[in-house]
Design an enzyme around this catalytic site. Structure first.
Site, PDB file in Angstrom:
ATOM      1  N   TYR A 145       4.180 -49.296  18.972  1.00 46.01           N
ATOM      2  CA  TYR A 145       5.096 -50.373  18.608  1.00 46.01           C
ATOM      3  C   TYR A 145       6.506 -49.956  18.992  1.00 46.01           C
ATOM      4  O   TYR A 145       6.917 -48.827  18.725  1.00 46.01           O
ATOM      5  CB  TYR A 145       5.023 -50.640  17.100  1.00 46.01           C
ATOM      6  CG  TYR A 145       5.953 -51.727  16.607  1.00 46.01           C
ATOM      7  CD1 TYR A 145       5.751 -53.060  16.973  1.00 46.01           C
ATOM      8  CD2 TYR A 145       7.032 -51.431  15.767  1.00 46.01           C
ATOM      9  CE1 TYR A 145       6.604 -54.057  16.514  1.00 46.01           C
ATOM     10  CE2 TYR A 145       7.877 -52.428  15.309  1.00 46.01           C
ATOM     11  CZ  TYR A 145       7.663 -53.742  15.678  1.00 46.01           C
ATOM     12  OH  TYR A 145       8.503 -54.729  15.223  1.00 46.01           O
ATOM     13  N   ASP A 240       9.929 -43.085  22.645  1.00 49.42           N
ATOM     14  CA  ASP A 240      10.413 -43.873  21.517  1.00 49.42           C
ATOM     15  C   ASP A 240      10.242 -43.023  20.268  1.00 49.42           C
ATOM     16  O   ASP A 240       9.152 -42.926  19.708  1.00 49.42           O
ATOM     17  CB  ASP A 240       9.635 -45.187  21.419  1.00 49.42           C
ATOM     18  CG  ASP A 240      10.131 -46.057  20.262  1.00 49.42           C
ATOM     19  OD1 ASP A 240      11.013 -45.596  19.514  1.00 49.42           O
ATOM     20  OD2 ASP A 240       9.628 -47.187  20.120  1.00 49.42           O
ATOM     21  N   LYS A 268      15.677 -45.662  12.373  1.00 45.89           N
ATOM     22  CA  LYS A 268      15.194 -45.229  11.049  1.00 45.89           C
ATOM     23  C   LYS A 268      16.049 -44.109  10.427  1.00 45.89           C
ATOM     24  O   LYS A 268      17.123 -44.386   9.926  1.00 45.89           O
ATOM     25  CB  LYS A 268      13.711 -44.888  11.140  1.00 45.89           C
ATOM     26  CG  LYS A 268      12.920 -46.142  11.589  1.00 45.89           C
ATOM     27  CD  LYS A 268      11.454 -46.154  11.284  1.00 45.89           C
ATOM     28  CE  LYS A 268      10.905 -47.559  11.441  1.00 45.89           C
ATOM     29  NZ  LYS A 268      10.085 -47.788  12.628  1.00 45.89           N
TER      30      LYS A 268
HETATM   31  C1  LIG Z   1      10.209 -49.040  13.577  1.00 45.12           C
HETATM   32  C2  LIG Z   1      10.043 -48.793  15.007  1.00 45.12           C
HETATM   33  C3  LIG Z   1      10.739 -49.534  15.977  1.00 45.12           C
HETATM   34  C4  LIG Z   1      11.567 -50.732  15.633  1.00 45.12           C
HETATM   35  O1  LIG Z   1      12.697 -50.409  14.883  1.00 45.12           O
HETATM   36  P1  LIG Z   1      13.433 -51.585  14.064  1.00 45.12           P
HETATM   37  O2  LIG Z   1      14.603 -50.897  13.454  1.00 45.12           O
HETATM   38  O3  LIG Z   1      12.436 -52.082  13.079  1.00 45.12           O
HETATM   39  O4  LIG Z   1      13.821 -52.625  15.041  1.00 45.12           O
HETATM   40  C5  LIG Z   1      10.605 -49.161  17.301  1.00 45.12           C
HETATM   41  N1  LIG Z   1       9.839 -48.133  17.661  1.00 45.12           N
HETATM   42  C6  LIG Z   1       9.152 -47.399  16.761  1.00 45.12           C
HETATM   43  C7  LIG Z   1       8.336 -46.237  17.223  1.00 45.12           C
HETATM   44  C8  LIG Z   1       9.215 -47.716  15.412  1.00 45.12           C
HETATM   45  O5  LIG Z   1       8.504 -47.009  14.532  1.00 45.12           O
END
Ligand SMILES: *Cc1c(COP(=O)(O)O)cnc(C)c1O
Length: 432
Positions: A145, A240, A268
């Site tokens: 994601y 990511d 995060k």
């Molecule tokens: C949570 C998450 C996102 C998205 O971040 P948001 O602040 O919710 O837009 C993207 N990549 C990874 C791996 C994530 O865990």
């Protein structure tokens, strides 16, 4: 005094005013049955809802609250920044301090740009990769994601996967054409996509440890293999690390596995609980971002002083407390072994994956190495387990395809309470 409606009536009202009653889909508890709890406050490892219940916290805002709730230093930093004004839309020293710390902590980052969410970070990173390479397509992985940017909503994981809508209406065919998807932990599939789309791939984007199909680890040599494929074909490798950054190690998964991406996306933990994201990487590429270069990207509230103060205090704490990651690992290992003993006690051979402070219990006996195997989990059983955990005072993510996020506020005593709740929950599930 605040009027205290309970979660149920608040949710009824919310549904009249907000789509589905929530501002992010997974919060609605649809994958597990039941209705969401409305939260009043939190302290340390505990969460308090508007109905007067308390829970041990294993979501921790989906990762950011790695120090638990109510860290005094962060609170103080936010108050001080607030007194100077919540926002200027002009450069501040705090931004420079955060950038300096990120460059110091994350091995592959030489320059970094702050944004307001993980989604913004990944969207900007692929635009930059496309601008820099002058190529259009990207490769992503099933079950990973990367936020809700159009390019990523092609067989995406997490909330979308749970709800059984792999694509989203509103994403154009043109966008879908530029996003190629491969199974996780399968290098041959990536190689085949690269061969089939010769000189068209701008970037490969991956969660170096996947956390959005449950916790799935990269197999031996997999990340190295992606690195060399990208090197041979002039492709930008993007890690990511929105979830894994500052969680698995000071320098994230790249430090842990010793594989350096060209670009990294962060979010995060980086905001200490405030909405922040960032993307960074090699100077040569980052200097393509405006106003240094031609790839446009901007933000009215980017580098917001309150968010930067919270983030700086968080990162500084993680950077200067050497023992934090081994402490998290020890507690995580204790919970992992406790859960395994519990599964044995109820004669179940379910799969558990763990790395650092990320743990997943999959309701399947298959090894989970990709989205396909993750999906062999019994999600109905997970729903029962989730609700049984709540009843036993432990708040875990309301989806099979998420991980537990531990915080340093969980000591051995609390870990043992979690393990006991897990056993009681498992025993209470009929059909198990
Ligand atoms: C949570 C998450 C996102 C998205 O971040 P948001 O602040 O919710 O837009 C993207 N990549 C990874 C791996 C994530 O865990």
């Amino acid at each position: 005094m605040l009027i205290k409606e309970n979660s149920k009536s608040l949710f009824q009202k919310a549904q009249q005013l907000i789509p589905g009653g929530v501002n992010s889909p997974v919060r609605a508890f649809r994958a597990v049955g039941g209705e969401p709890l409305f939260i009043e406050s939190a302290k340390g490892a505990y969460l308090f809802d508007v109905d007067g219940n308390s829970y041990i916290e294993l979501i921790n805002s989906w990762g950011p609250m790695i120090l638990g709730h109510g860290n005094e230093a962060i609170e103080q930093a936010v108050i001080e920044a607030l007194r100077k004004s919540p926002s200027f839309g002009a450069p501040t020293e705090a931004e420079v301090n955060v950038a300096e710390l990120i460059v110091e902590m994350v091995p592959s980052i030489e320059k970094v740009r702050m944004v307001n969410s993980g989604t913004e970070a990944t969207m900007s990173a692929i635009r930059l990769a496309r601008g820099f390479t002058k190529k259009n397509k990207i490769i992503k992985f099933e079950g990973c994601y990367h936020g809700h940017g159009d390019s990523f909503l092609i067989a995406a994981g997490s909330g979308v996967a749970t709800m059984g809508t792999p694509d989203s209406p509103g994403v154009t065919k043109g966008t879908a054409n530029d996003t190629l998807t491969a199974p996780y932990n399968n290098l041959e599939a990536v190689e085949a996509l690269i061969q089939k789309n010769k000189d068209q791939i701008a970037a490969v984007i991956i969660e170096p440890v996947a956390g959005n199909m449950g916790c799935v680890l990269p197999q031996e040599g997999y990340l190295q293999g992606l690195r060399s494929l990208c090197d041979s074909h002039g492709i930008i490798l993007i890690f990511d690390e929105v979830m894994t950054g500052f969680r698995l190690a000071k320098g994230g998964a790249q430090e842990l596995f010793g594989v350096m991406p060209d670009l990294t996306t962060l979010g995060k933990i980086i905001g200490g609980g405030m909405p922040v994201g960032a993307y960074g990487g090699r100077k040569e590429i980052m200097d393509w971002v405006s106003p240094a270069g031609p790839v446009y990207q901007a933000g009215t509230l980017s580098g917001n002083p309150i968010a930067m103060s919270a983030g700086f205090t968080m990162l500084n704490h993680l950077n200067s407390h050497e023992g934090i990651y081994s402490q998290l690992d020890k507690i995580s290992e204790r919970i992992f072994h406790g859960f395994q003993a519990n599964l044995k006690a109820v004669s179940k051979n379910y799969t558990m994956n763990r790395i650092g402070s990320m743990i997943s219990l999959f309701f399947t006996e298959n090894k989970v190495t990709d989205f396909e195997s993750a999906k062999t989990s019994d999600t109905e059983l997970f729903g029962k387990y989730f609700n049984a955990m709540l009843e036993n005072g432990v708040y875990i993510a309301p989806s099979q395809f998420e991980t537990l996020f531990l915080s340093t506020a969980i000591d051995e005593k609390i870990a043992d309470l979690i393990i006991t709740a897990n056993l009681t929950a498992l025993k209470s599930i009929d059909g198990l």
